[in-house]
Design a protein around this motif. Structure first.
Motif, PDB file in Angstrom:
ATOM      1  N   VAL A 246      26.008 -22.336  -3.479  1.00  0.00           N
ATOM      2  CA  VAL A 246      26.664 -21.059  -4.059  1.00  0.00           C
ATOM      3  C   VAL A 246      27.946 -21.316  -4.352  1.00  0.00           C
ATOM      4  O   VAL A 246      28.477 -20.581  -5.337  1.00  0.00           O
ATOM      5  CB  VAL A 246      26.296 -20.058  -3.141  1.00  0.00           C
ATOM      6  N   SER A 247      28.767 -22.313  -3.684  1.00  0.00           N
ATOM      7  CA  SER A 247      30.112 -22.397  -4.385  1.00  0.00           C
ATOM      8  C   SER A 247      30.243 -22.846  -5.542  1.00  0.00           C
ATOM      9  O   SER A 247      30.912 -22.470  -6.468  1.00  0.00           O
ATOM     10  CB  SER A 247      30.835 -23.482  -3.279  1.00  0.00           C
ATOM     11  N   LEU A 248      29.326 -24.097  -5.648  1.00  0.00           N
ATOM     12  CA  LEU A 248      29.445 -24.789  -7.041  1.00  0.00           C
ATOM     13  C   LEU A 248      28.941 -23.813  -8.153  1.00  0.00           C
ATOM     14  O   LEU A 248      29.443 -23.677  -9.303  1.00  0.00           O
ATOM     15  CB  LEU A 248      28.416 -25.897  -7.050  1.00  0.00           C
ATOM     16  N   ALA A 249      27.797 -22.859  -7.682  1.00  0.00           N
ATOM     17  CA  ALA A 249      27.354 -21.975  -9.002  1.00  0.00           C
ATOM     18  C   ALA A 249      28.297 -20.922  -9.176  1.00  0.00           C
ATOM     19  O   ALA A 249      28.484 -20.476 -10.347  1.00  0.00           O
ATOM     20  CB  ALA A 249      26.067 -21.288  -7.963  1.00  0.00           C
ATOM     21  N   PHE A 250      28.999 -20.352  -8.015  1.00  0.00           N
ATOM     22  CA  PHE A 250      30.279 -19.409  -8.312  1.00  0.00           C
ATOM     23  C   PHE A 250      31.208 -19.997  -9.495  1.00  0.00           C
ATOM     24  O   PHE A 250      31.768 -19.271 -10.270  1.00  0.00           O
ATOM     25  CB  PHE A 250      30.729 -19.024  -7.071  1.00  0.00           C
TER      26      PHE A 250
ATOM     27  N   HIS B 184      24.275 -16.677   9.656  1.00  0.00           N
ATOM     28  CA  HIS B 184      23.173 -15.961  10.706  1.00  0.00           C
ATOM     29  C   HIS B 184      22.232 -17.255  11.301  1.00  0.00           C
ATOM     30  O   HIS B 184      22.096 -17.460  12.146  1.00  0.00           O
ATOM     31  CB  HIS B 184      22.715 -14.838  10.377  1.00  0.00           C
ATOM     32  N   ASP B 185      21.629 -17.656  10.225  1.00  0.00           N
ATOM     33  CA  ASP B 185      20.717 -18.807  10.045  1.00  0.00           C
ATOM     34  C   ASP B 185      21.021 -19.949  10.834  1.00  0.00           C
ATOM     35  O   ASP B 185      20.501 -20.884  11.639  1.00  0.00           O
ATOM     36  CB  ASP B 185      20.286 -19.295   8.726  1.00  0.00           C
ATOM     37  N   ALA B 186      22.622 -20.280  10.980  1.00  0.00           N
ATOM     38  CA  ALA B 186      23.039 -21.203  11.740  1.00  0.00           C
ATOM     39  C   ALA B 186      23.063 -20.990  13.074  1.00  0.00           C
ATOM     40  O   ALA B 186      24.054 -21.661  14.061  1.00  0.00           O
ATOM     41  CB  ALA B 186      24.417 -21.650  10.900  1.00  0.00           C
ATOM     42  N   GLY B 187      22.926 -19.707  13.490  1.00  0.00           N
ATOM     43  CA  GLY B 187      23.079 -19.251  15.083  1.00  0.00           C
ATOM     44  C   GLY B 187      24.286 -18.630  15.387  1.00  0.00           C
ATOM     45  O   GLY B 187      24.605 -18.489  16.533  1.00  0.00           O
TER      46      GLY B 187
ATOM     47  N   SER C  70      16.651 -22.304   1.493  1.00  0.00           N
ATOM     48  CA  SER C  70      16.455 -23.303   2.507  1.00  0.00           C
ATOM     49  C   SER C  70      17.638 -24.371   2.148  1.00  0.00           C
ATOM     50  O   SER C  70      18.248 -24.314   1.200  1.00  0.00           O
ATOM     51  CB  SER C  70      14.985 -23.830   2.057  1.00  0.00           C
ATOM     52  N   GLY C  71      17.551 -25.254   3.127  1.00  0.00           N
ATOM     53  CA  GLY C  71      18.638 -26.434   3.349  1.00  0.00           C
ATOM     54  C   GLY C  71      19.298 -26.157   4.357  1.00  0.00           C
ATOM     55  O   GLY C  71      19.191 -25.276   5.081  1.00  0.00           O
ATOM     56  N   THR C  72      20.163 -27.224   4.693  1.00  0.00           N
ATOM     57  CA  THR C  72      21.054 -26.940   5.869  1.00  0.00           C
ATOM     58  C   THR C  72      22.302 -26.018   5.621  1.00  0.00           C
ATOM     59  O   THR C  72      22.260 -25.712   4.159  1.00  0.00           O
ATOM     60  CB  THR C  72      21.840 -28.272   6.415  1.00  0.00           C
ATOM     61  N   PRO C  73      22.983 -25.369   6.502  1.00  0.00           N
ATOM     62  CA  PRO C  73      23.761 -24.543   6.110  1.00  0.00           C
ATOM     63  C   PRO C  73      24.836 -24.909   5.040  1.00  0.00           C
ATOM     64  O   PRO C  73      25.290 -24.099   4.194  1.00  0.00           O
ATOM     65  CB  PRO C  73      24.464 -24.020   7.505  1.00  0.00           C
ATOM     66  N   VAL C  74      25.460 -26.366   5.380  1.00  0.00           N
ATOM     67  CA  VAL C  74      26.470 -26.757   4.411  1.00  0.00           C
ATOM     68  C   VAL C  74      25.967 -26.802   3.185  1.00  0.00           C
ATOM     69  O   VAL C  74      26.421 -26.588   2.443  1.00  0.00           O
ATOM     70  CB  VAL C  74      26.895 -28.141   5.165  1.00  0.00           C
ATOM     71  N   GLU C  75      24.436 -27.436   2.966  1.00  0.00           N
ATOM     72  CA  GLU C  75      24.189 -27.444   1.477  1.00  0.00           C
ATOM     73  C   GLU C  75      24.192 -26.081   1.089  1.00  0.00           C
ATOM     74  O   GLU C  75      24.302 -26.034  -0.363  1.00  0.00           O
ATOM     75  CB  GLU C  75      22.503 -27.979   1.737  1.00  0.00           C
TER      76      GLU C  75
ATOM     77  N   VAL D 159      37.216 -27.937   3.714  1.00  0.00           N
ATOM     78  CA  VAL D 159      37.286 -26.538   4.262  1.00  0.00           C
ATOM     79  C   VAL D 159      35.864 -26.547   5.227  1.00  0.00           C
ATOM     80  O   VAL D 159      35.776 -25.942   6.330  1.00  0.00           O
ATOM     81  CB  VAL D 159      37.008 -25.553   3.132  1.00  0.00           C
ATOM     82  N   LEU D 160      34.666 -26.994   4.693  1.00  0.00           N
ATOM     83  CA  LEU D 160      33.571 -26.825   5.395  1.00  0.00           C
ATOM     84  C   LEU D 160      33.528 -27.692   6.464  1.00  0.00           C
ATOM     85  O   LEU D 160      33.297 -27.350   7.776  1.00  0.00           O
ATOM     86  CB  LEU D 160      32.350 -27.464   4.288  1.00  0.00           C
TER      87      LEU D 160
END
Lengths: 213, 213
Positions: free
Chosen positions: B92-96, B133-136, B82-87, B209-210
């Motif tokens: 996941v970027s920070l977790a990686f 995909h969720d972002a349409g 859940s969350g906005t696409p950018v969030e 980049v985002l």
DNA sequence: ACCTGAACACCGTTCAAGT
DNA sequence: ACCTGAACACCGTTCAAGT
């Protein structure tokens, strides 16, 4: 492509070694078949028709030879001195990509994961940074933008040389129909992973990143 | 940190092998000292107090062991649902990045240059693609944006694990005062290359980049 | 089922020696 | 100056054998 070295010349006096000859043979060998993992001092010597120990007359160690290859490859890159900043960055980005496609195993396996801290590597970085300097950015702003751009460039080239495009993967990946069933979004991307799309993807990504700067 | 395995226990019956024990020891060994280049079946066996051949009872080859390590490491990553696409991409970027900093030698040396085509790797890609995909976005648009973002992420992590930050470089780089004289713009960036700046640089690059997407 | 010993075909590198 | 042969300390892996 040439059954030459190990076979023919027995009585013709062997062409003497030289750093030029060694380095060109090394770069050629690295791009053949099994790539960097199969590259060795002994395999290179075999190809040159000499004993492995002969190479130690020209380079004190394998790493010194690799660094010479690094300089030879990276030294062929230049940054245009004129044009708008974006034009100059675009030009060197595309040139770096061409270079990576010419030497995928070496660029992906050795150049990208190494610091550019030889004199030749530093000269390239300096020329790149001059673009940001010419754009009027101070050190802090230049550093941010330079690194963000470089990170995209390194990642894109890693992908095209060692990643999803051609690099190694798991020994036994799931069969295609399992992928289609369990990972439909991944499967839907299949068509866009073809080499025909790589250049367009690279250019689009580059423009997006340059825009984001 | 522990002079345990090779020394003490002669009469205490040796703890039996298990894939868990082997993989944890392997990941630990890879991050020690000389990193991936020094990692070998024989060195791992030595550390576990067994003969090298014992490992072949658990993995048919070294590559199979490496793939198991890949799955173990990559499998620990998840994408928020859940969350906005950018969030979600930010998370996941920070977790990686955290993962890469916990296993720099393995992530930089093995994970990043390999295709994510194990079941575990594909599941991660699928979860990432679901965000787009969720972002349409349709497949073409999702592919473009997904790959641009991944390229930045891979490049940034490669830099922090194997690149300028800690990775290998030339054996004899020019001394600092030569660098200051010949490559002043490079030298001016020195302060920003310190680990203290890496997190801020990563976050700033990621946002740029985002934004560019 | 789990582990080992000996062996094979490889490595990079050192050292003393050949021309 | 340029190249080689023998040797050392490593690799991954196979195979037959031990418990």
């Amino acid at each position: 492509m040439a059954p030459r070295e190990g076979r023919s010349s027995r009585k013709t006096p062997r062409e003497p070694l030289s750093s030029e000859r060694i380095e060109l043979a090394a770069l050629k060998l690295i791009e053949q078949q099994e790539g960097l993992p199969a590259f060795s001092q002994r395999a290179l010597a075999r190809r040159l028709g000499v004993e492995a120990m002969s190479l130690y007359h020209w380079y004190p160690s394998q790493l010194d030879l690799m660094n010479a290859l690094f300089d030879r490859v990276v030294g062929s890159l230049g940054v245009p001195a004129s044009g708008t900043p974006v034009e100059r960055l675009r030009a060197v980005s595309l040139a770096f990509r061409e270079l990576a496609l010419r030497h995928p195993a070496f660029v992906g396996g050795f150049v990208l994961p190494h610091r550019f801290n030889t004199a030749v590597g530093l000269a390239l970085l300096e020329a790149m940074l001059r673009v940001f300097h010419d754009a009027g950015l101070d050190a802090a702003a230049a550093s941010r933008r330079f690194r963000t751009w470089m990170h995209f460039l390194m990642g894109a080239l890693l992908d095209e040389t060692s990643g999803y495009a051609r690099g190694p993967g798991a020994g036994a990946p799931p069969p295609d129909d399992d992928v289609a069933r369990q990972f439909p979004l991944v499967a839907a991307l299949g068509p866009y992973n073809k080499p025909a799309h790589h250049e367009a993807q690279f250019k689009a990504g580059l423009e997006a990143v340059l825009r984001g700067l």
